[in-house]
Enzyme design. Sequence first.
Site, PDB file in Angstrom:
ATOM      1  N   GLU A 115      -0.397   5.875  10.195  1.00 17.12           N
ATOM      2  CA  GLU A 115      -0.542   5.015   9.034  1.00 17.12           C
ATOM      3  C   GLU A 115       0.602   4.013   8.989  1.00 17.12           C
ATOM      4  O   GLU A 115       1.535   4.071   9.800  1.00 17.12           O
ATOM      5  CB  GLU A 115      -0.614   5.853   7.756  1.00 17.12           C
ATOM      6  CG  GLU A 115      -1.801   6.807   7.754  1.00 17.12           C
ATOM      7  CD  GLU A 115      -1.981   7.564   6.444  1.00 17.12           C
ATOM      8  OE1 GLU A 115      -1.329   7.196   5.459  1.00 17.12           O
ATOM      9  OE2 GLU A 115      -2.763   8.524   6.430  1.00 17.12           O
ATOM     10  N   HIS A 236      -1.250   0.375  -3.764  1.00 13.75           N
ATOM     11  CA  HIS A 236      -1.934   0.518  -2.479  1.00 13.75           C
ATOM     12  C   HIS A 236      -2.579  -0.822  -2.142  1.00 13.75           C
ATOM     13  O   HIS A 236      -3.269  -1.415  -2.983  1.00 13.75           O
ATOM     14  CB  HIS A 236      -2.996   1.615  -2.535  1.00 13.75           C
ATOM     15  CG  HIS A 236      -3.400   2.088  -1.179  1.00 13.75           C
ATOM     16  ND1 HIS A 236      -4.124   1.306  -0.301  1.00 13.75           N
ATOM     17  CD2 HIS A 236      -3.167   3.258  -0.522  1.00 13.75           C
ATOM     18  CE1 HIS A 236      -4.323   1.968   0.817  1.00 13.75           C
ATOM     19  NE2 HIS A 236      -3.748   3.161   0.710  1.00 13.75           N
ATOM     20  N   ARG A 282       3.652  -0.431   2.745  1.00 14.84           N
ATOM     21  CA  ARG A 282       2.731  -0.775   1.663  1.00 14.84           C
ATOM     22  C   ARG A 282       3.271  -1.845   0.722  1.00 14.84           C
ATOM     23  O   ARG A 282       2.521  -2.681   0.229  1.00 14.84           O
ATOM     24  CB  ARG A 282       2.390   0.487   0.867  1.00 14.84           C
ATOM     25  CG  ARG A 282       1.521   1.446   1.641  1.00 14.84           C
ATOM     26  CD  ARG A 282       1.220   2.699   0.846  1.00 14.84           C
ATOM     27  NE  ARG A 282       0.334   3.571   1.608  1.00 14.84           N
ATOM     28  CZ  ARG A 282      -0.104   4.738   1.173  1.00 14.84           C
ATOM     29  NH1 ARG A 282       0.261   5.176  -0.021  1.00 14.84           N
ATOM     30  NH2 ARG A 282      -0.906   5.478   1.909  1.00 14.84           N
ATOM     31  N   HIS A 343      -1.082   2.848  -7.259  1.00 11.51           N
ATOM     32  CA  HIS A 343      -1.472   4.005  -6.461  1.00 11.51           C
ATOM     33  C   HIS A 343      -0.554   5.206  -6.626  1.00 11.51           C
ATOM     34  O   HIS A 343      -1.028   6.335  -6.792  1.00 11.51           O
ATOM     35  CB  HIS A 343      -1.508   3.595  -4.987  1.00 11.51           C
ATOM     36  CG  HIS A 343      -1.953   4.664  -4.048  1.00 11.51           C
ATOM     37  ND1 HIS A 343      -3.191   5.268  -4.139  1.00 11.51           N
ATOM     38  CD2 HIS A 343      -1.335   5.247  -2.982  1.00 11.51           C
ATOM     39  CE1 HIS A 343      -3.321   6.173  -3.176  1.00 11.51           C
ATOM     40  NE2 HIS A 343      -2.205   6.190  -2.468  1.00 11.51           N
ATOM     41  N   ARG A 378       7.402   4.878  -0.974  1.00 10.56           N
ATOM     42  CA  ARG A 378       6.954   6.082  -0.268  1.00 10.56           C
ATOM     43  C   ARG A 378       6.331   5.741   1.077  1.00 10.56           C
ATOM     44  O   ARG A 378       5.490   4.851   1.186  1.00 10.56           O
ATOM     45  CB  ARG A 378       5.913   6.813  -1.127  1.00 10.56           C
ATOM     46  CG  ARG A 378       5.268   8.006  -0.437  1.00 10.56           C
ATOM     47  CD  ARG A 378       4.275   8.681  -1.360  1.00 10.56           C
ATOM     48  NE  ARG A 378       3.120   7.868  -1.627  1.00 10.56           N
ATOM     49  CZ  ARG A 378       1.943   7.995  -1.006  1.00 10.56           C
ATOM     50  NH1 ARG A 378       1.787   8.899  -0.058  1.00 10.56           N
ATOM     51  NH2 ARG A 378       0.929   7.237  -1.332  1.00 10.56           N
TER      52      ARG A 378
END
Length: 529
Positions: A115, A236, A282, A343, A378
């Site tokens: 990811e 997100h 992100r 998110h 994160r």
Amino acid sequence: MTQALETDYLVIGSGIAGLNFALLAAEHGRVVVITKKKPTDTNTNWAQGGVAAVLASDDSFETHINDTLIAGDGLCNREVVEMCVKDGPTQVQRLLDLGVRLDRNAEGNLDLGREGAHTKHRVVHWEDITGREIQRALLAAVQQHANITILEDHIAVDLLSLAKYGGDPACFGAYVLDRKSGEVQTICARATVLASGGTGKVYIYTSNPDVATGDGIAMAYRIGAACGDLEFTQFHPTVLYHPHAGSFLISEALRGEGGVLRLGNGDSFMERYDSRGSLASRDIVARAIDNELKKSGADSVFLDMTALDPAFTRQRFPNIYEHCLALGIDITKQGIPVVPAAHYQCGGIKTDMRGATMVPGLYAIGECAMTGLHGANRLASNSLLEGMVFSHRAADAVRAEQRRQPSTIQPWSTGTATDSNDAIVVALNWEEVRRFMWSYVGIVRSNKRLERARHRIEILRDEIREYYVDFKITSDLVELRNLALVAHLMIECARRRKESRGLHFSLDYPEKLPEALHSEIQLTDGPRG
């Protein structure tokens, strides 16, 4: 007068952190788990990606640690990061032992996805519904355990504090509203564990379920616990843009497998913002999309999966493929329209490495906690890992807790409050908070926007306080009260940060300060239970 319910451990929330804690703590005490709706109404159940852990021969703990630190933009606690990363393989094995199914490759080894901001393939998963599979297995184990009681349709109203009885500011349980009967019950415990999830519903556009109203953070703040880094809301980058899609998330794993973000004319744009392109972290991707949409006036950008083998896409992402297809979007043949949405809350209730807060008897684990793992942003799929690691450590720590409670406990009192016949007030206030938070405390902020938000939230909190006193509580009113307080805390943390770092970007302070400092906020006028 209803007699108080006594237990060893009260768990507020039924996601991965709460359920895993319950299973572990039930080996040495009685556990009551309360959940606002059904046990599956959690952020965990909606999680698509997976659990990040070092399992490949070409990966290393140091690489995962470094990826986490880079994403966290200077605010991660390295000791916490090292602890979580090194415990990752053990926690993946525990999930397997609990019956969680995880995808395997042709050789029979665990299939590892990649990811954004990860430099290696290290995300274990079950198709594209990993959270749902983890929730299934944990819940099945919890429901079979004789020492665990689950109370559905129960929402915590306030934590019980010894300070109200003239003692130390310790927590000994909570007042809990039975949503069906309307009665408020007192539940006393040696340790109270907040596993209540995030704050996504503070925003009008979110990938979170309706239960994510920041209840644990609000209750912990009211009882005197320190909270921090609440300005770091992770948006997100890719939530499906469609009038009938609801809050459907398009997993970051699609970009990890080669998906490319494009504008409506087909141009790839992420390379202009970051050398990692569509695999940037992100915060960078969300700001880039936000900027492109504002420049063009377009409704969405598109995530293009068409260069991948269609059979692979259908096999790797069956749930996303079927959901999009039902809306007329064949992701093997056309771009997926996506926009950013709130998110994940990277801040929360400040804890130590056992999940303990500064209030004796009170613990916080999972998304509601500020453990030091995530910092200012994160890293993808570190959240389920954190939930497993800290629930394990908290379950060990609570063994030492002694029962602290007064000899006589005051039951919940409605005073002169009456039944409300004007529920539209709650609905309108809820809507207003969520809209101005999106407009003023969203992906890009400024002093003027934050000041407008501060002004609006203070007016609304006064209205909500008056309503809360005058009328008998309902679950909607409890959530609104918490939502407004959490919005206030998020605004205050954002106003105090005079820089741009991680997920907090300010037009007035576009540069980072030389020293990375946490924001921290706490009641200064004493605990209020």
